[in-house]
Design an enzyme around this catalytic site. Sequence first.
Site, PDB file in Angstrom:
ATOM      1  N   ASP A   1      -9.330   1.591   1.937  1.00  0.00           N
ATOM      2  CA  ASP A   1      -8.579   2.759   1.439  1.00  0.00           C
ATOM      3  C   ASP A   1      -9.019   3.116   0.021  1.00  0.00           C
ATOM      4  OD1 ASP A   1      -7.394   0.608   0.200  1.00  0.00           O
ATOM      5  OD2 ASP A   1      -5.334   1.207   0.646  1.00  0.00           O
ATOM      6  N   SER A   2      -9.947   2.332  -0.538  1.00  0.00           N
ATOM      7  CA  SER A   2     -10.600   2.723  -1.796  1.00  0.00           C
ATOM      8  C   SER A   2     -11.325   4.056  -1.627  1.00  0.00           C
ATOM      9  CB  SER A   2     -11.593   1.640  -2.238  1.00  0.00           C
ATOM     10  OG  SER A   2     -12.463   1.283  -1.168  1.00  0.00           O
TER      11      SER A   2
ATOM     12  N   GLU B   1      -2.320  -5.149   3.247  1.00  0.00           N
ATOM     13  CA  GLU B   1      -2.040  -5.855   2.001  1.00  0.00           C
ATOM     14  C   GLU B   1      -0.669  -6.523   2.053  1.00  0.00           C
ATOM     15  OE1 GLU B   1      -2.502  -3.306  -1.413  1.00  0.00           O
ATOM     16  OE2 GLU B   1      -4.534  -2.706  -0.817  1.00  0.00           O
TER      17      GLU B   1
ATOM     18  N   GLU C   1      -8.198 -10.879  -3.815  1.00  0.00           N
ATOM     19  CA  GLU C   1      -8.698  -9.916  -4.811  1.00  0.00           C
ATOM     20  C   GLU C   1      -8.113 -10.190  -6.194  1.00  0.00           C
ATOM     21  OE1 GLU C   1      -8.490  -5.726  -3.858  1.00  0.00           O
ATOM     22  OE2 GLU C   1      -9.081  -5.161  -5.903  1.00  0.00           O
TER      23      GLU C   1
HETATM   24  O1  KIV Z   1     -10.009  -0.685  -0.216  1.00  0.00           O
HETATM   25  C1  KIV Z   1     -10.933  -1.501  -0.378  1.00  0.00           C
HETATM   26  O2  KIV Z   1     -12.098  -1.133  -0.560  1.00  0.00           O
HETATM   27  C2  KIV Z   1     -10.594  -2.909  -0.365  1.00  0.00           C
HETATM   28  C3  KIV Z   1     -11.638  -3.888  -0.780  1.00  0.00           C
HETATM   29  C4  KIV Z   1     -11.955  -3.734  -2.205  1.00  0.00           C
HETATM   30  C5  KIV Z   1     -11.289  -5.274  -0.433  1.00  0.00           C
HETATM   31  O3  KIV Z   1      -9.500  -3.261  -0.033  1.00  0.00           O
END
Ligand code: KIV
Length: 285
Positions: free
Chosen positions: A62-63, A133, A200
């Site tokens: 979701d980044s 998460e 993380e």
């Molecule tokens: O959203 C993301 O890219 C992530 C990774 C950084 C683990 O959760």
Amino acid sequence: MSTYTLDTATSRAHPTPVPMKRLTVPMLQERKGVEPIVMLTAYTARMAQLLDPHCDLLLVGDSLGQVIYGLPSTIPVTLEMMCAHGAAVVRGSYHSVVAIDMPFGSYEAGPAQAFENASRVLKETGAAAVKLEGGEAMAETVAFLVARGIPVIGHVGLTPQAVNVLGGYRARGRDDAEAEKIVADARAVAEAGCFLLVLEGVMEEIAVAASKAVACPTIGIGASAACDGQVLVTDDMLGMFERTPRFVKRYDDLATRIGEAAATYAAEVRSRAFPTADQTYHRTK
Ligand code: KIV
């Protein structure tokens, strides 16, 4: 890990024959203590094609909220965004397991909401797994999904969807209570059935303790080389942004190289040096 060379000359999403069989969730699960798991984020079919031969797992994180959509955090990311990008990454890959992040608000209400949305994600994308998460509070949901055929990757420590509770993106586990809570969170979701666990932004001692405490492989990001694998946001690793967190190693400086290419193109358009005869069609006589 075996690698293959994909003929991308035509950028076709479906080369024939398909180069190889895809890795599976159980194959990754068995890698703890055997061989480190290589994981990167991907959001588009083309990037998936380029990364796939080198990775074991592609995460549609979701980044993408910040990286693709220019959003201020992952909070506004929607299920529709994750499904569209997830399907593109599955189309662009043949080797890696593809996992999709469950966006904020799509799973926290309870196991039934999580199952409804996670099953939609798998149906619409063709991906093999989801990531969500949270620690102890999510254990019941993880067990519910796994028992119903949805492989889950856990994610504890710095959990970006909780930015408003945490107050920022600082590494976690600076005091004993927080460190113990992160290890307890890791244990809870692992015992609930996660097949992988992302750790993380935690102090290295916590990553080591959590990796020892759980049976599934751990994947570090800002955690420790002692984890069972590593993940980075691909755009960070490629140097697409001027500012990156300290834990990111830049393997290229694409932002500079793209800027230089665009500047050269702009100059050639303005001076009429582009296009040349090589890039121009003529009627044959
Ligand atoms: O959203 C993301 O890219 C992530 C990774 C950084 C683990 O959760």
